[in-house]
Design a protein around this motif. Structure first.
Motif: not given
Length: 743
Positions: A629-635, A597-607
Motif C-alpha cells: 500500500g505504501l507504493y501507491g498506484n501502478s507505475s 522500461w518497466m511497469v508494475t503489477d500490484i494486487s488491486s486491493d493493495k493499491y
C-alpha cells in the motif's frame, strides 16, 4: 537477494560490466540480433551513447526515492502530504492520446476488456497494425458500465439472486438442463464475458501533429474467447499436442473438434517476431477451464470448473460452453496483416500460464523462444527449434515452431544454470521440499489424473521410486506422450526438478542476445507453490514479495546453449531496505539504447492500502504483501543499462486508480510509447461525486527515518474521460512528447 546500488556496481565490476549491462558490446565480433522492427545498428548505437542523459524529468510519486533529487533530510517534509490523482500522470512535456477503449467498434465485434500486451507492426513510418490482448473481466466495473457502454442489459441481478436463493457460491452450469432458466441467464453473461477477452487488431496512422488515430481497415478484427463456436473462425494448432486433441476417446474429456480450437482467453503479455507476427500469451486460463489433465493429456470434465464470481473476477465461463481445458494455456501466433488469420497455437511452446515471450532469431542458428509461467513456483522455459533460421524476417520462420524441444530452467545458487529437456526419457528428480519457501510441490497424480500436493519428503521419495522418467507419467504412443508432457508442462517440469521461481512474467531479449526476466513476486501460494530460497530470497533469507529483474546470458552467447549464467540486476522494495523504490515488476520494454522500461503489477486491493503503523493490532510487523500500500498506484519506470546512471530507477509515470499499466511498446522511431491501462476502478468501480479519503502511511526516507504521510486517495475511477460520475473503462493510449521528438 537484495542488491543496493553500490553492491550492484561492485558486482558489475566483478562480472564484467560489458557482458552484463552494455547493450551494445564493444567487441565487434559479437553478432547483433534481430529485434522486432527496430532501426539500424548505427542509429541504435548513437542513441545508446546518450543514454545517461534522461529524456524526461522524473515525476514525484508517493515514496521518497534516491533518484528524486530531494535530500534525505528534506524528504519527510517533501512527502508529508501527497495527493494521488485518477489519471495517467506523466513527466512535464509529455502527453497521451486515447486510441481505443472498451466497447469501441472493431470489425464485426468490439474492443475488448482489460487490454494488455500491445504490438505495433509498422507498414510504413506512420502506419501499422496495433495488436492488442484482452485478458479478463473485472466484474465490478464491467457490470456497472456494461449497459451504458454496450447498449444492452444482462441478467446480473437475476443470477445473483438465484445463487443466493440456492445458497451456492458456485454452480455446474455445464450439467444443468437446457430448460433451466438459470443456465440460459449464466450463458448470456458468459458469452458476453468471452466476447470481451482474446485478441484484437486495429489499423492506425500517425497524423502530422503526432497523434495516432484509427483507420478502420479491412484487417481490423477480433479473436474472442468463442471464435469458431458459431462463426467458424477456429484457431489452428501445431505440434505434438495435436495428437492428443485429435483423440475421439480418452481417459478424460474430449470436445470432438480435433485440432480445431474455439477461441482464446486470458491473453496477458506477448511478443513480436522479427517476421511481423504477434504472439499472445494465454495466462490464467485455469480461471475459465480446468487446468489439470489425465495421464493421456485429455482434459478433466468441464463440470470440474464451475461458474462462480467474486467482487473482482468471473470464473468458469468457458466451461459453460464445454470448452476443453487442454486447449488453453498456449502461445498464440497471429499475423495482423492477414485479415483471414485468427491465430495458431504452437504446442511445442508448452501449456502453462504463459505471461510473455522473448524471441531470439539469428541467421544460421536455431530459433529460440523464452517464456515464463506466471505463478508462484512457476518455471522459466526455452524452446529450441530443430530447423535453422535463414532470414530472421522471413514469415516461413513460423514453421520452425512445429519441430524442436521445450526445456525448463534449473538455476544454481552460484549464478550458473542449465536447461532440462521435457521429453519422455528425462529422469524424474523433483525438488527437495526444504529448499522451497512454502515446503510444498504439486506433482502429477497417477494413475488417477490431475495433481497432488507433496508436503512431505517421504512423498517425494515415493514418487521418485515409482516413476523413473517423464514417460512413466504419461500414456499413449511416443508422439501422444510428448504431446501430453507439453500439455502438462508445469507439473512435468516440477517432476524433473526445474527450479521453482518467483512468478516469472515478462521475458525480453536485449540487443546483445541476453535475456531480461521480470520476477514479480517471491511470496508463497498455498495452492500453486513457492520459489526456491537458494535463488529467490530477501535479505533475511526468507520469501520476498517485491520482486526482481534478472539477466540471463547463454553459454558462449549461443541461443541453443544448454548452460547459462544469471544475475539479479534490479530489486524491488523500499530504498531504505536496498530496493529501487518499486514493487512487483511486470512487463518490460527494451528501447533502442538497450535500456529497460518497466511497469508494475500490484494486487488491486493493495493499491494505497492505508499503513498507519508498521505493526498490526497484534504488535507484529505488517506483512510485505500489505506494505505494498505504501507504493501507491501502478507505475512506469526507466532503468539505464549503461552510462553513469546504471543501477538507478527513474519514475516515469503513475497510472489511474486501481489500474494496472501494461504492454509498453515503442514505435520504430521511439517517438511513441504505446501503453495499455487495464482495469481502472477494479475494486471500487465508478468514482461517485469525486469521492476521496484521507489515509495515513508510515513512510520511510531513503535513509530509513520513519515519518507519517497523509495521502489524499480518490475512491474509484472515472478514467479515461475523467468526468465526474463517468464509468471507468480500460483503454490503450499513445504517449509522446509535446514536440514529437524521440522519448
Amino acid at each position: 537477494m537484495t542488491i543496493k546500488r553500490r553492491d550492484f556496481l561492485t558486482f558489475l565490476g566483478g562480472m564484467g560490466g560489458a557482458m552484463l549491462f552494455d547493450a551494445f558490446p564493444r567487441n565487434p565480433n559479437i553478432p547483433r540480433f534481430s529485434m522486432p522492427f527496430m532501426g539500424s545498428e548505427s542509429s541504435s548505437q548513437a542513441f545508446a551513447a546518450n543514454s545517461s542523459q534522461l529524456s524526461f524529468k522524473p515525476i514525484k510519486g508517493v515514496m521518497p526515492l534516491v533518484t528524486d533529487a530531494i535530500a534525505p533530510s528534506q524528504q519527510s517534509q517533501a512527502y508529508k502530504n501527497v495527493e494521488v490523482v485518477d489519471d495517467l500522470v506523466l513527466p512535464e512535456g509529455f502527453v497521451y492520446d486515447v486510441i481505443a477503449a472498451w466497447g469501441d467498434r472493431v470489425g464485426d465485434s468490439r474492443f475488448g476488456y482489460n487490454n494488455d500486451y500491445l504490438s505495433l507492426v509498422e507498414t510504413s513510418n506512420n502506419e501499422g497494425y496495433l495488436t492488442v490482448n484482452f485478458e479478463y473481466i473485472s466484474r465490478t466495473p464491467w457490470e456497472q458500465a456494461y449497459e451504458q457502454v454496450i447498449g444492452k442489459s444482462l441478467p446480473f441481478k437475476e443470477v445473483d439472486a438465484a445463487l443466493k436463493a440456492a445458497d451456492k457460491q458456485e454452480i455446474d452450469v455445464w450439467s444443468l438442463a437446457d430448460s433451466d432458466p438459470l443456465k440460459s441467464q449464466i450463458t448470456l453473461i458468459a458469452k458476453e464475458a468471452l466476447t470481451d477477452v482474446g485478441i484484437g487488431v486495429i489499423s492506425v496512422r500517425r497524423n502530422p501533429d503526432g497523434k495516432w488515430v484509427r483507420t478502420n481497415s479491412s484487417a481490423d478484427r477480433r479473436i474472442t474467447g468463442l471464435s469458431g463456436l458459431e462463426d467458424g473462425r477456429y484457431l489452428k494448432s501445431t505440434g505434438p499436442a495435436v495428437a492428443v486433441f485429435r483423440k475421439e476417446k480418452g481417459l478424460g474429456y474430449t470436445d470432438q473438434l480435433g485440432d480445431r480450437i474455439v477461441g482464446t482467453f486470458h491473453n496477458c503479455a506477448g511478443g513480436t517476431s522479427p517476421w511481423g507476427t504477434v504472439f499472445s500469451a494465454e495466462e490464467n486460463y485455469q480461471e475459465f477451464v480446468p487446468e489439470a489433465v489425465m495421464a493421456d493429456g485429455t482434459s478433466l470434465s468441464p463440470s470440474k470448473k464451475k461458474f462462480s464470481q467474486d467482487n473482482i473476477d468471473l470464473f468458469g465461463v468457458a466451461s459453460v460452453f464445454g470448452l476443453s481445458g487442454n486447449k488453453y494455456g498456449w502461445m498464440v501466433e497471429i499475423d495482423p496483416a492477414n485479415p483471414n488469420d485468427y491465430g495458431t497455437k504452437h504446442t511445442w511452446l508448452g501449456r502453462f500460464r504463459h505471461e510473455a515471450v522473448g524471441i531470439r532469431a539469428e541467421a544460421g542458428k536455431p530459433l529460440v523462444f523464452y517464456s515464463g509461467c506466471d505463478r508462484r513456483g512457476g518455471h522459466l522455459y526455452k524452446f529450441v527449434s530443430s530447423g535453422i533460421v535463414k532470414d530472421p524476417k522471413d514469415k516461413a520462420n513460423s514453421k520452425l515452431l512445429e519441430s524442436g524441444m521445450l526445456y525448463a530452467a534449473k538455476f544454481n545458487a552460484d549464478g550458473t544454470g542449465s536447461w532440462i529437456a521435457l521429453k519422455t526419457s528425462t529422469a524424474i528428480n523433483p525438488h527437495q521440499l526444504d529448499v522451497l519457501a512454502g515446503k510444498m510441490l504439486p506433482l502429477p497424480q497417477r494413475p488417477e489424473g490431475g495433481i497432488f500436493k507433496a508436503t512431505k519428503e517421504e512423498e517425494i521419495a515415493a514418487f521418485k521410486s515409482k516413476f523413473k522418467t517423464l514417460g512413466d507419467l504419461y500414456t499413449g504412443s511416443d508422439r501422444e506422450k510428448q504431446g501430453a508432457i507439453l500439455i502438462d508442462a508445469h507439473y512435468a517440469a516440477n517432476a524433473v526438478g526445474a527450479t521453482c521461481t518467483a512468478r516469472p512474467e515478462d521475458t525480453k531479449i536485449a540487443p546483445d542476445g541476453s535475456l531480461f526476466i521480470a520476477f514479480t513476486s517471491g511470496s508463497v501460494s498455498s495452492s500453486d507453490g513457492s520459489p526456491d530460497l537458494r535463488i529467490f530470497k530477501g535479505a533475511d533469507g526468507k520469501a520476498y514479495e517485491y520482486g526482481w529483474i534478472m539477466r540471463l546470458n547463454e553459454d558462449a552467447n549461443k541461443p541453443e546453449a544448454m548452460k547459462f549464467k544469471w544475475s539479479l540486476v534490479a530489486t524491488g522494495g523500499e530504498p531504505a531496505e536496498g530496493g529501487l523504490g518499486f514493487t512487483n515488476p511486470d512487463n518490460l520494454a527494451i528501447d533502442r539504447g538497450g535500456n529497460i522500461w518497466m511497469v508494475t503489477d500490484i494486487s488491486s486491493d493493495k493499491y494505497n492500502l492505508a499503513i498507519p503503523s508498521r505493526k498490526d493490532k497484534s504488535d507484529k510487523p505488517v506483512s510485505q504483501s500489505n506494505l505494498r500500500g505504501l507504493y501507491g498506484n501502478s507505475s512506469i519506470w526507466f532503468m539505464p543499462t549503461s552510462g553513469t546512471d546504471i543501477g538507478k530507477a527513474y519514475l516515469f509515470g503513475f497510472g489511474p486508480m486501481e489500474c494496472e499499466t501494461t504492454g509498453p511498446f515503442f514505435s520504430r522511431d521511439q517517438q511513441t510509447l504505446f501503453l495499455s491501462v487495464q482495469h481502472p476502478g477494479e475494486v471500487t468501480g465508478l468514482r461517485k461525486d469525486m469521492a476521496f479519503e484521507s489515509r495515513k502511511f508510515a513512510m520511510r526516507t531513503t535513509t530509513g527515518k520513519e515519518f507519517m504521510q497523509t495521502r489524499k486517495v480518490p475512491i474509484g475511477s472515472n478514467w479515461p474521460s475523467r468526468k465526474p460520475n463517468d464509468s471507468p473503462k480500460p483503454a490503450v493510449v499513445a504517449i509522446r512528447k509535446v514536440d514529437n521528438t524521440a522519448i
